[in-house]
Write an enzyme that holds these catalytic residues in place. Structure first.
Site, mmCIF file in Angstrom:
data_model
loop_
_atom_site.group_PDB
_atom_site.id
_atom_site.type_symbol
_atom_site.label_atom_id
_atom_site.label_comp_id
_atom_site.label_asym_id
_atom_site.label_seq_id
_atom_site.Cartn_x
_atom_site.Cartn_y
_atom_site.Cartn_z
ATOM 1 N NE ARG A 76 -13.455 21.338 -3.055
ATOM 2 C CZ ARG A 76 -14.767 21.128 -2.966
ATOM 3 N NH1 ARG A 76 -15.304 20.776 -1.817
ATOM 4 N NH2 ARG A 76 -15.533 21.239 -4.021
ATOM 5 C CG HIS A 120 -18.920 25.123 -4.709
ATOM 6 N ND1 HIS A 120 -18.142 24.330 -3.898
ATOM 7 C CD2 HIS A 120 -20.143 25.138 -4.141
ATOM 8 C CE1 HIS A 120 -18.865 23.904 -2.871
ATOM 9 N NE2 HIS A 120 -20.092 24.379 -2.996
ATOM 10 C CD GLU A 165 -21.981 18.826 -2.849
ATOM 11 O OE1 GLU A 165 -23.091 19.364 -2.872
ATOM 12 O OE2 GLU A 165 -21.336 18.659 -1.797
ATOM 13 C CG ASN A 291 -18.091 17.260 -1.610
ATOM 14 O OD1 ASN A 291 -16.870 17.109 -1.561
ATOM 15 N ND2 ASN A 291 -18.654 18.255 -2.244
ATOM 16 C CE1 TYR A 293 -21.415 18.531 4.754
ATOM 17 C CE2 TYR A 293 -21.373 17.792 2.475
ATOM 18 C CZ TYR A 293 -20.993 18.696 3.448
ATOM 19 O OH TYR A 293 -20.189 19.757 3.129
ATOM 20 C CD GLU A 350 -18.428 20.447 0.149
ATOM 21 O OE1 GLU A 350 -19.526 20.245 0.716
ATOM 22 O OE2 GLU A 350 -18.303 21.097 -0.895
#
Ligand code: IFM
Length: 443
Positions: A76, A120, A165, A291, A293, A350
């Site tokens: 990606r 991005h 995002e 994504n 985290y 991600e």
């Protein structure tokens, strides 16, 4: 015990143009908001910039070899809008597209499936000068740019992500000012989200009008929010934060519009929403990118711990160098939530962690902390698949240690260590481990 992944499962790594490419003034690329932001004293740690980054623009062949050594089946990356349409809208710079053309061919020759993200965060500065995402025109310019990229690469790229995002651009770029364009409390956060989502819908339409057989999606940073206690104010605060981060994006892109309960408390007048926008934003998606985290503990700011009923919830003590708690179970939670929205394909676009990487054995970084982080998240992913979640692939963030936005080069997320003085790339222990996971198709 080995947990095997389905045969179709794609194993990838993700990157972003401004974080790795460098070559910011080559082949007709114009200035991006991040080039400008990095030049404002004090905005980026140590005065770092993306001018050179990982020099991927020149070293992409070597980087594909690294991907091949890891055994990646997908990669990606993002396209830099200022390379392709230097004036933001209008003339297309074929020299800028040539780079991605070569990259895509190189990936396909190596058997690596390209996943292309159109935005991005490196908005052309000339568009920012006209109001950036605060104005509607940027959404239309984005769709034009999407069509240009599609017309050149759509014969070979079959996986497209419009935005990465959008929450970050709105919140960190227009409220806290930690990201470009660096606006603090501008009051435009929700307008910025709306125009990004409108751009997403218009771009999705433009992509769909191009080559047949493409999978179109969006990459969202989603997080569970856990209330600090069962005090009603804490429960409300956590629900509000979670709603603004997750439902505020997922509901409109799946045709549900902006959530009424959140609109009522947001104070957003929604004056920029034009009749028909929500239909555009709801352009059907083939896939969604998660994504993930961390999970955050949220408490109402007006409450003291002594006012809260026991038990109090704390984030786990284990944190990454970003200060983010290590919370793998939240990944499973978000995957199941996405499944509940009915997406046919989900990718983890991600997931990864920054750690100081100070332990060395010979030349190699011994990053047991990162390996363990990845492994625990992959276990959650495997369990979600076992429960029927249509998870199709996993992209580790990130391939190379790179430019971590306002933290410059001080944070390392890579599977591959990069010496930023020499550009030497050296796999970390986590990279070797990931290669074995891929080879076994399991953990
Ligand atoms: O480096 C970023 C990436 O650009 C977007 N998602 C989060 C990563 C780590 O902060």
């Amino acid at each position: 015990m080995t947990r095997r992944f389905p045969d179709y499962f794609l194993w990838g790594a993700a990157t972003a143009s401004y974080q790795i490419e460098g070559a910011v003034a080559e082949d007709g690329r114009s200035e991006s908001v991040w080039d400008r932001f990095c030049r404002i004293p004090g905005r980026v740690l140590n005065g770092d910039t993306g001018d050179v980054a990982c020099d991927h623009y020149h070293r992409w062949r070597d980087d594909i070899r690294i991907m091949e050594d890891l055994g990646l089946s997908a990669y990606r990356f993002s396209v830099a809008w200022p390379r392709v349409v230097p004036e933001g809208r209008g003339p297309v710079n074929q020299a800028g597209l040539d780079f991605y053309d070569r990259l895509v061919d190189g990936l396909l020759e190596t058997g690596i499936e390209p996943f292309l993200t159109l935005f991005h965060w490196d908005l052309p500065q000339c568009l920012e000068d006209e109001g950036g995402w605060r104005v509607r025109g940027t959404a239309h310019a984005f769709a034009e740019y999407a069509a240009a990229v599609e017309s050149r690469l759509g014969d070979r790229v079959k996986h497209w992500l419009t935005l990465n995002e959008p929450w970050v651009v709105a919140h960190l770029g227009h409220r806290t000012g930690q990201h470009a364009p660096g606006l603090v409390n501008s009051g435009t956060e929700f307008d910025v989200i709306h125009h990004q989502l409108l751009g997403h819908g218009l771009a999705a339409q433009a992509l769909r009008a191009g080559h047949a057989g493409s999978e179109i999606g969006i990459a969202l940073n989603l997080e569970p929010k856990v209330a600090r206690s069962d005090h009603p104010l804490d429960l409300d605060a956590a629900a509000l934060e979670e709603g603004l981060m997750n439902r505020w994006f997922l509901d409109p892109v799946t045709g549900r519009g902006y959530p009424d309960d959140l609109r009522a408390v947001s104070g957003w007048p929604a004056s920029v929403v034009v009749h028909g926008d929500l239909d555009v934003i709801a352009e059907p998606l083939d896939a969604v990118g998660l994504n993930y985290y961390r999970t955050e503990v949220v408490g109402h700011p007006g409450l003291r711990d002594c006012d809260r009923p026991a038990p109090l919830r704390n984030p786990p003590p284990e944190i990454t160098e970003m200060g983010w708690p290590v919370t793998p179970s939240g990944l499973g939670e978000m995957l199941r939530m996405l499944d509940g929205y009915g997406f046919e394909a989900i990718y983890i676009t991600e997931n990864g962690a920054a750690f100081p990487d100070t332990t060395r054995d010979g030349g190699m970084v011994q990053d047991e902390d990162r390996r363990s982080y990845l492994e625990r998240h992959l276990i959650e992913a495997a369990m979600a698949i076992g429960d029927g979640v249509p998870l199709r692939g996993y992209f580790a963030w990130t391939l190379l240690d790179n430019f971590e936005w306002s933290l410059g080069y001080s944070r390392r997320f890579g599977l591959i260590h990069v010496d930023h003085a020499t550009q030497q790339r050296t796999p970390k222990a986590s990279g070797h481990w990931y290669r074995d996971v891929i080879a076994r198709n399991g953990i």
